[in-house]
Design an enzyme around this catalytic site. Structure first.
Site, PDB file in Angstrom:
ATOM      1  N   LYS A 139    -104.479  -9.634  -9.791  1.00 25.50           N
ATOM      2  CA  LYS A 139    -103.220  -9.577  -9.064  1.00 25.50           C
ATOM      3  C   LYS A 139    -103.164  -8.322  -8.199  1.00 25.50           C
ATOM      4  O   LYS A 139    -103.716  -7.275  -8.555  1.00 25.50           O
ATOM      5  CB  LYS A 139    -102.033  -9.621 -10.019  1.00 25.50           C
ATOM      6  N   LYS A 149    -100.031  -4.656 -16.994  1.00 25.78           N
ATOM      7  CA  LYS A 149    -100.727  -3.792 -16.044  1.00 25.78           C
ATOM      8  C   LYS A 149     -99.760  -3.317 -14.968  1.00 25.78           C
ATOM      9  O   LYS A 149     -98.724  -3.929 -14.718  1.00 25.78           O
ATOM     10  CB  LYS A 149    -101.894  -4.547 -15.393  1.00 25.78           C
ATOM     11  N   ASP A 150    -100.118  -2.234 -14.305  1.00 29.44           N
ATOM     12  CA  ASP A 150     -99.273  -1.648 -13.273  1.00 29.44           C
ATOM     13  C   ASP A 150     -98.946  -2.662 -12.182  1.00 29.44           C
ATOM     14  O   ASP A 150     -99.749  -3.532 -11.859  1.00 29.44           O
ATOM     15  CB  ASP A 150     -99.978  -0.444 -12.633  1.00 29.44           C
ATOM     16  N   ARG A 151     -97.764  -2.491 -11.585  1.00 33.02           N
ATOM     17  CA  ARG A 151     -97.392  -3.373 -10.473  1.00 33.02           C
ATOM     18  C   ARG A 151     -98.044  -2.914  -9.175  1.00 33.02           C
ATOM     19  O   ARG A 151     -98.736  -3.690  -8.518  1.00 33.02           O
ATOM     20  CB  ARG A 151     -95.866  -3.402 -10.294  1.00 33.02           C
TER      21      ARG A 151
END
Length: 729
Positions: free
Chosen positions: A216, A245-247
């Site tokens: 992503k 997980k981080d955006r």
């Protein structure tokens, strides 16, 4: 700023102090700055499996990857033309000319099959794929392995056969455990026959769960999972993942989905912006929270400079100054570790932090908690009311949120507020729906409004308060004792069958003590005696600190007293760390233990590089690698640099890839835009290189924060609030 969401890693110390991050364990000759996430692909996160292997997206969809030599134009003379023959009266058959176009199977792949199923079966699979004749002179139509009792090995064979033969062979398992392989039937046009239901193709599941790699860009994990589930027409709960997980990053992680075929999941590619799936594998077990070792980070910091040093100094001198000193600090961190703080993102990015919401809930101040969650910016709300909204989807949603909260809190149009709030703001939407559901009768049911928020979000608020306390306690512990082990410190009790990290909660944090009451297997800590503390047997890396809860013990020294003093302050809720049970069981906190110090999982590295253009991609993402493989070059990985012109204008450009279902990855895929292959320019820029970039690579365990690690290395703390504010503009 050119529209890119980035922030300077120097940040402000005041916000760090407010969440308890005040101490450092690493000596630095100087502090230095660098801009993080000039592009979101400057921040890359790849999950680390329990076995230590790193998750990368290798293939997108069902038949992704570099083209086979037989598909490319060749300088070789054409093969001898086969005599034309009549095809039999069978729509599923192919002519001899098609059968003679053999695709060579690499020896390495044959070796893999041999190791899994034996040499005989491996050779028979190759013969079946090529349509060869058996010993009796008849064409081979199916082959069968010997019985295999190991289900996991059978699953591996199914996956490898599908990969190696490009889904040209079908496999199934009989009652004895033997694997039966047949050739996929083709139509006259050479296309695979689709026997399955809509979107499911002809692959046969060999396990209850389909495991896949989720890649992503600029999306958070929960949002990506919800979008995939929507396209699959399944519940988000059916998709499992090991951690969030981080955006603002490019990330890859393993996920699982129940009762879904690979072809159906491959069909999601091209329908969702910023998301791609691939590397499918059927397994009998799902992926669940905590089923990971940690994450590998590759972070590019741009416009680096020593604090207080003039940028007029020649760039080569600045570079040499930074190289030696920063490498020394990184080496110290690798040896000694650093304080294991919870990072800024733990506490949210809105005006009122998540820990403040948690404090209000623990105080039973329901109305105050609801109103805090519905806090809005009057200026943004007014613009939204006048129709002055951005065109970019995520920013438009932000404006709608402020507008909806304003409509409710001012009483201008309560019913419209519930209809205006975007669904992705889960907490606010749940509250407004509940308070307006029964008209005035439910307007004051603030406890009910809070309990209608999803359990995961409610837990996040409470855990954020615990983390707030933990950070302040950790700073106090380091201030008083440093790296000394002292009497009354806590260590995990010897003989514990369960490791320190036994899973993750809904917001991705390590669980040490299970949340269920009366669990005899809960991990326990014990106090060190003065003799044990001075014996040298224990180091600072053995020391743990509890987050407040009813099922933990507290240090028997000044730190234990500090819990009581700090939590008892009025601005911290006036709470008692020894009384963490509530009438509502879901708001009762058992507590957990967390290591005071953190360490890398593997040796870290840092590389400094001179550059000119801030849009330069310093390290290739998984998607870049796949695209470069398709082009047959090593762009973005060997001296060439990528620039996405649309990102330079703040457009968050999508990345588009060829192959199955025209997969698209990027924020504007739904607009049908095509940026083609990312532009590559020569490694030596025309302009003088006047800027310094640092590419840092390190591995952290679960529940460790990359921003905290960078702050330790750089000598200051990034201001996440400033970053999010810039991202919104």
């Amino acid at each position: 700023m050119s529209g890119q969401a980035h922030y300077n890693m120097r940040g402000t110390a005041s916000h760090s102090r407010s969440i308890g991050i005040t101490k450092r364990a690493t000596p630095l000759a100087f502090a230095w700055t660098g801009e993080q996430r000039v592009r979101f692909s400057d921040f890359q996160v790849n999950e680390i499996r329990k076995d230590g292997s790193i998750v990368h997206l290798r293939n997108i969809g069902l038949n992704d990857g570099p083209k086979q030599p037989s598909q490319e134009k060749s300088d070789q003379p054409p093969a001898e033309v086969q005599p034309k023959t009549e095809a039999p009266n069978n729509a599923e058959s192919v002519g001899p000319a098609q059968e003679e176009q053999k695709t060579e199977i690499p020896l390495s792949d044959v070796t893999i099959l041999t190791s899994l199923a034996g040499e005989k079966f491996a050779q028979e699979l190759v013969q079946l794929f090529h349509g060869e004749q058996g010993a009796d002179g008849e064409k081979i139509t199916s082959v069968t392995s010997g019985p295999l009792d190991d289900k996991s090995k059978r699953g591996q064979i199914h996956v490898e056969v599908r990969r190696i033969f490009k889904s040209g062979l079908e496999t199934s398992t009989d009652d004895s455990g033997a694997i039966i392989a047949t050739k996929v039937a083709l139509s006259r046009k050479g296309k695979k026959r689709n026997r399955g239901a809509r979107g499911q193709g002809d692959d046969k599941p060999t396990g209850e769960y389909l495991h896949f790699t989720l890649y992503k860009d600029n999306r958070d994990t929960m949002d990506a999972v919800n979008q995939v589930a929507r396209v699959l027409r399944t519940k988000p709960q059916s998709i499992g993942y090991a951690g969030t997980k981080d955006r603002r990053a490019s990330t890859a992680q393993r996920c699982s989905v129940r009762h879904t075929r690979a072809r159906a999941l491959a069909g999601t590619n091209g329908k969702l912006w910023g998301i791609a799936t691939g590397d499918y594998e059927y397994r009998d077990d799902p992926i669940h929270l905590g089923q990971l070792l940690g994450n590998e980070f590759v972070i590019t910091l741009k416009n680096c400079n020593v604090v207080g040093e003039s940028t007029e100094q020649p760039v080569s001198e600045r570079l040499e100054t930074m190289k030696a000193q920063v490498q020394s600090a990184l080496d110290h961190m690798a040896t000694h570790g650093w304080i294991n703080y919870f990072g800024h993102q733990r506490f949210g990015t809105h005006q009122i932090g998540t820990h403040q919401i948690g404090k209000l809930i623990l105080e039973d101040k329901w109305e105050e908690a609801v109103m805090a969650l519905l806090t809005y910016d009057p200026e943004i709300a007014a613009k939204a009311a006048d129709g002055e909204v951005p065109t970019e989807a995520m920013r438009r949603d932000e404006y709608a949120r402020h507008h909806a909260c304003m409509l409710f809190k001012t009483g201008k149009d309560i019913e419209r507020a519930a209809k205006t709030i975007p669904g992705r703001f889960t907490a606010e939407a749940s509250i407004l729906r509940h308070l307006t559901r029964l008209g005035n009768g439910s307007m004051k049911d603030f406890p009910g409004a809070v309990t209608h928020i999803t359990r995961g979000l409610r837990s996040m608020y409470l855990h954020a308060y615990q983390s707030h306390v933990w950070n302040h306690v950790a700073s106090r512990r380091w201030e008083l004792y440093g790296e000394r082990v002292v009497k009354g410190d806590l260590v995990i009790a010897e003989g514990e069958a369960i490791p320190l990290v036994s899973g993750e909660d809904q917001d991705g944090d390590d669980i040490v003590n299970p949340v269920e009451e009366g669990d005899d297997d809960a991990v326990r800590a014990r106090l060190l005696t003065e003799e044990e503390a001075s014996s040298g047997r224990y180091t600072i890396h053995d020391v743990v600190l509890p987050s407040p809860g009813y099922d933990v013990i507290y240090p028997d020294n000044e730190i234990g007293a500090f819990y009581e003093e700090f939590m008892g302050r009025e601005d911290n809720g006036g709470l008692d760390p020894h009384k963490m049970r509530r009438l509502r069981r879901e708001f009762s906190l058992p507590g957990r233990y967390r290591k005071l110090m953190n360490r890398f999982l593997a040796k870290p590295s840092i590389e400094f590089r001179l550059y000119t253009d801030n849009m330069e991609q310093m390290h290739p993402t998984d998607l870049d690698v796949i695209k470069a493989g398709r082009r047959g070059d090593n762009s973005n990985g060997n001296g060439k640099r990528r620039r996405d012109d649309a990102e330079d204008e703040g457009a968050s450009k999508k990345a588009k890839v060829d192959g199955d279902a025209n997969e698209q990855v990027g924020e504007d895929a739904e607009k049908g835009e095509d940026n083609g292959s990312a532009e590559t320019i020569d490694a030596t820029p025309a302009a003088e290189t006047t800027k310094i970039a640092a590419i840092v690579r390190f591995q952290l365990g679960s529940s460790a924060y990359a921003t905290v690690t960078l702050r330790e290395l750089m000598g200051d703390m990034p201001d996440e609030e400033k970053y999010e504010a810039e991202a919104a503009t």
